[in-house]
Structure formats: C-alpha cells, structure tokens
Design an enzyme around this catalytic site. Structure first.
Site, mmCIF file in Angstrom:
data_model
loop_
_atom_site.group_PDB
_atom_site.id
_atom_site.type_symbol
_atom_site.label_atom_id
_atom_site.label_comp_id
_atom_site.label_asym_id
_atom_site.label_seq_id
_atom_site.Cartn_x
_atom_site.Cartn_y
_atom_site.Cartn_z
ATOM 1 N N GLU A 11 0.817 -1.222 0.000
ATOM 2 C CA GLU A 11 0.000 0.000 0.000
ATOM 3 C C GLU A 11 0.848 1.268 0.000
ATOM 4 O O GLU A 11 0.473 2.266 -0.625
ATOM 5 C CB GLU A 11 -0.958 0.014 1.206
ATOM 6 C CG GLU A 11 -0.268 0.024 2.558
ATOM 7 C CD GLU A 11 -1.246 0.341 3.684
ATOM 8 O OE1 GLU A 11 -2.153 1.148 3.446
ATOM 9 O OE2 GLU A 11 -1.071 -0.203 4.774
ATOM 10 N N LYS A 31 12.081 -10.137 -6.614
ATOM 11 C CA LYS A 31 13.228 -10.137 -7.520
ATOM 12 C C LYS A 31 14.603 -10.025 -6.869
ATOM 13 O O LYS A 31 15.615 -10.030 -7.571
ATOM 14 C CB LYS A 31 13.072 -9.014 -8.546
ATOM 15 C CG LYS A 31 12.840 -7.623 -7.955
ATOM 16 C CD LYS A 31 12.734 -6.567 -9.042
ATOM 17 C CE LYS A 31 11.525 -6.712 -9.911
ATOM 18 N NZ LYS A 31 10.262 -6.322 -9.267
ATOM 19 N N LYS A 78 18.324 -12.903 -15.829
ATOM 20 C CA LYS A 78 18.525 -14.000 -14.872
ATOM 21 C C LYS A 78 17.670 -15.223 -15.206
ATOM 22 O O LYS A 78 17.825 -16.280 -14.612
ATOM 23 C CB LYS A 78 18.253 -13.507 -13.451
ATOM 24 C CG LYS A 78 19.306 -12.508 -12.981
ATOM 25 C CD LYS A 78 19.007 -11.922 -11.629
ATOM 26 C CE LYS A 78 20.097 -10.923 -11.228
ATOM 27 N NZ LYS A 78 20.201 -9.777 -12.156
ATOM 28 N N GLU A 105 24.546 -15.775 -7.548
ATOM 29 C CA GLU A 105 25.225 -14.774 -8.361
ATOM 30 C C GLU A 105 26.237 -15.437 -9.287
ATOM 31 O O GLU A 105 26.804 -16.477 -8.966
ATOM 32 C CB GLU A 105 25.965 -13.768 -7.468
ATOM 33 C CG GLU A 105 25.121 -12.643 -6.946
ATOM 34 C CD GLU A 105 25.967 -11.578 -6.271
ATOM 35 O OE1 GLU A 105 25.589 -10.410 -6.350
ATOM 36 O OE2 GLU A 105 26.993 -11.919 -5.657
#
Length: 499
Positions: free
Chosen positions: A177, A233, A275, A409
């Site tokens: 919100e 993400k 990715k 990574e």
C-alpha cells in the site's frame, strides 16, 4: 534571503521552467539563463539575462549556499551533462537539479515539477536513445491499462510515461500500500501541474497469488492492456525464501494470464530478466517459467497479443547496485563488490520503460523480445565512478572491498541462449528472439507438482512449504540450476574436508 536560480539552457524547456517559477513565486527568483549559444548570450528573455558560455561564466557568479542550478537541456547527451555537472560543482554549486531527458520533455513539454536532484544516473553510462512516446503510445489511446507492481521501480516509471499515452484509465496494481500510495500521489501531482494527458488513475491493492481475486480484478477493470512488472526479484532474498519466489512469481503470473485470456485482454506484456537465461537461482528459474507461461498462453489466445520483453540490469532500481553503493558511501564505506571481473549490462529505467512501451505496441502475439543493452560494464569501474560522483576518492576516502559471490550470483549474466539467436527488428534497440517453448502438458504437470508445496492442500500437509522438495523438482527440470547447486554442494564439502 531569496534563493537565486540559474537555469542552464535557454531553450524552450528552460524558458517554460522559468515561467513556472515566476508564476509560483515561492521557489525563488531566476537570476539568469546560462547558455552556449552565441545568438542568445547577451540578450534577455522575458527580462531574464542570458549569460555564457557555460564553462566560462559559472566561475564569476557570486553564488551562495542558497543558490541553485537547474540543468534544462533534455536533449543533451550524458557526456555533456557530465561536463556541465563538473563545471558547476567545481565552481561552488552544491544545489543542482536536472530536467531529465525523458521523451515527454523532448516532445516539447517541460514543467518545474519534473525536475529533481541530479544523481549518478544522469552522468554515468551511455546516452539513452530518444523515443517519441506520443507516437509510440498511440496504441494505448482511449484504452484501459493495468500495471502490476506499479509501485516498483519499473512499474512506477511505466506509469509516469503512460501519462503521455492518452489512456482512458491507468490501474496501479500492487500489494504494497505504501508504494502504490506514493506513485498514485505523484501521478496526481504531475497531472495537476499539466504533465501528460487526462486519465483516470485508479490504485488497486491486491495479491495476484489469489486466483479468484485476480480474475475478479481483470473482469471488473475491463482492462485492454496489461504490463506485468510485479515479481519478487532480490536474488539473495529469494534464495532464502524459495517457495515464496515460485508462489508469487510463477503462480501469480499464471493467474494473471488465465484471467487475461478469459476476459479478452488485448495485449499482455511480461517484463522479464537476464537472470531467466540458464538460471542459477530460484528467482531466475521463476522468471524463466514465467516466460514459458506467456509463450504457452499466446497459443490459447483469440486475436490477442501476449509477449515478453527481457532486459538486463537497470540503474537505480530498488535493491540494485546504485542505491546500495550510495548507502555504503554515506556510512563511510567500504563499497563492496563481488569480484573484480564481474560485469553487468545496464540501462537507465526511463530508457528501458520507453522501449518496453514501444515493444508493447509493435510486438506480435507469441513473440519474445530482448532490449539491446549495449556493452557490459565492469562493476568495479561503476563503484569507482559513483564514489567520485560523491566528491570522494576511491581507495583514499572510500575503500572498495571484494567480498565474493553470494548464492545465486555469477560473474556474467548472459542476455540470451545461443539457440535464441537474437535478430534486430526495424525498431532501434529492440531485438527478436527465437522462442524456446515448453510443451503445454509438461508445463501444466510441473505446476501441478509444485502446487501443494506453495499452497496448502488437504492430505498433502507434509509437502506444504517443503523447500527441499521444491528445489529437487526445479533442479530436475532445469539443468543449469542443478549444475549450480551441485557446484555449491561440492565447494561446501571441500571446505568441510579442509576443517
């Protein structure tokens, strides 16, 4: 004491900002324009003197801490903005704002409300391409547009640019919100100041993981176009919350796609990421599956256009390197990077969003698109540039520390698979990929297999939130993830053996 404002650039944009300041009277007084044009230097525009050239005149200005410079040259390349910024800071200007070079400004509109404090995005990297939004957004005129994740970095910038599209309604959909409230208020303020065209802006708080609610929203809004930006993400965070990543990203997307097909949404554009290419993280696998879901949904449409747009890192997004480095600099450092050899492809948020909006109009059903990200950037070079932008010297004032890779990574993020073979389209910076699809039955079976893990199912209580089982399923269906996890396991075993 009244603030004196110097506007760098005496063209149309600078003049309209000066008019804004003069009309409002509360922001200070425009003391002068500063410009390089020999035809303008020495003249007055609406009573305001034009001084110049920029490189020479700033050194003789008697500026105080109250004085402010506004760079109002939206068409200037990044290299020129960098030169002007360095000239201003060298000559004592500590308050510098900029009118961003977004397409709405290039199209001829400029407002004081669009100016903001200059930041590293404005002086780093390459010059973004200019896209005429008013032309590329014609397909949205009179339409109802829904943006999921509208409070995020990409979603909020899409929303800003969509103000110029002539849409009838903008639906800002998200489950946070605070972020939805923030972009809603910002868009209303921009409209009140004359930015963009009239559009009814509707904030919607909700969660795509609820299938019934998602269907209800798409039915009630009667939206014509969906830009699907919403996703968990943050890679390291999702490696700690694997089930939530799949639950939100994969099933949320599936719910949205099913509702879009059912209620005849004309266009559906998924925002994807590098990715998703040979993924080595749960987040990457989740986005890869989202791409497959869009391609599968496209085969079930009737006169609709469903597609995805993939790109690499965007400078300045929440949780990205830029704000992380800036926060580390504020606390005295060190700035931390994974490896000296790590590189990433970068694009500014406004440029990426302009290209996404353009692709949404020209893209075809069932097609995959990739934004041309240019050349990769070494992260260590980026870190050093940001330190210098902050007025400090790398390794002297602020150290740069190598900390090693986090889980999920890798040193280089590929933008495409060899088999996808990207080819140029007739639109600059937009490439088309060869589709690599999953069979519909295979995809459906995979989602059914993971469903009891993500959603409580009677008689399957032992599966609920079982992340080990989820990882095993994903590894069996994604070789790159399986290889990566095996490598981690072997490294951990080697460390244990050494102990």
């Amino acid at each position: 004491m009244e603030k004196r404002i110097y506007i760098i650039g005496a063209g149309f944009a600078g003049q309209t900002i000066a008019d804004d300041i003069k009309r409002k009277k509360i922001f200070g007084k425009v003391n002068a324009f500063i410009d390089d044009s020999k035809d303008l230097i020495g003249t007055k525009i609406d009573g305001i003197p034009v001084l110049g050239p920029i490189a020479g005149v700033t050194s003789i200005l008697n500026n105080s801490d109250l004085d402010e410079a506004i760079i109002a040259i939206p068409s200037a390349p990044t290299e020129r903005i960098r030169e002007i910024y360095e000239t201003l800071t060298k000559n004592g200007f500590s308050h510098i704002k900029i009118l961003p070079g977004i397409s709405q400004v290039i199209n001829g509109t400029a407002h004081l409300v669009q100016t903001r404090e200059i930041d590293p995005l404005d002086v780093l990297g390459r010059t973004p391409i200019a896209i005429s939004l008013k032309e590329s957004l014609n397909y949205l005129r009179g339409k109802r547009v829904l943006i999921t994740g509208a409070g995020g970095s990409i979603g909020s910038e899409l929303s800003r640019q969509l103000l110029s599209g002539g849409a009838e309604r903008l639906y800002l959909f998200g489950h946070g919100e605070n972020s939805i409230c923030q972009i809603y208020r910002e868009l209303r303020l921009l409209q009140s100041e004359g930015v963009g065209e009239k559009a009814t802006i509707v904030p919607i708080i909700g969660d795509m993981r609820c299938r019934e609610y998602t269907d209800y929203i798409i039915k009630q809004t009667k939206c014509n176009v969906i830009f699907h930006c919403a996703a968990y993400k943050h890679v390291p965070m999702m490696e700690e919350n694997q089930v939530s990543a799949i639950e939100n990203n994969v099933y949320g997307t599936k719910n949205l796609l099913d509702a879009a097909i059912k209620h005849k949404v004309e266009r559906f554009v998924l925002i994807s990421t590098d990715k998703a290419v040979s993924p080595v993280s749960i987040y990457g696998v989740s986005k890869m599956l989202c791409e497959k879901l869009v391609l599968d949904a496209a085969k079930k449409t009737d006169g609709q256009s469903f597609m995805f747009v993939r790109f690499g890192n965007v400078l300045g997004s929440r949780g990205s390197l830029l704000p992380l480095f800036q926060n580390q600099i504020k606390t005295g450092g060190p700035v931390t990077i994974t490896d000296k050899k790590m590189v990433r492809y970068f694009m500014t948020i406004p440029e990426a969003c302009s290209l996404v909006l353009q692709t949404g109009g020209v893209g075809e059903n069932g097609k995959s698109y990739l934004l041309d990200m240019g050349d990769p950037v070494k992260i260590i070079d980026l870190a050093e540039q940001i330190i210098r932008f902050s007025g400090l010297e790398p390794y002297k004032d602020i150290d740069v520390k190598i900390v090693g890779a986090r889980k999920g990574e890798r040193l280089v993020e590929p933008l495409w698979l060899k088999e996808e073979n990207p080819v140029p389209t007739k639109y600059k910076k937009i490439l088309e990929l060869n589709n690599i699809e999953y069979d519909s039955d295979y995809l459906e079976k995979l989602l059914e297999e993971m469903k009891p893990i993500c959603f409580y199912t009677p008689d399957r209580e032992a599966d609920f939130r079982n992340k080990e089982k989820l990882i095993n399923i994903l590894c069996e269906n994604c070789k790159s993830l399986k290889d990566f996890y095996r490598e981690i396991k072997n490294d951990n075993q080697k460390r244990t053996d050494l102990l």
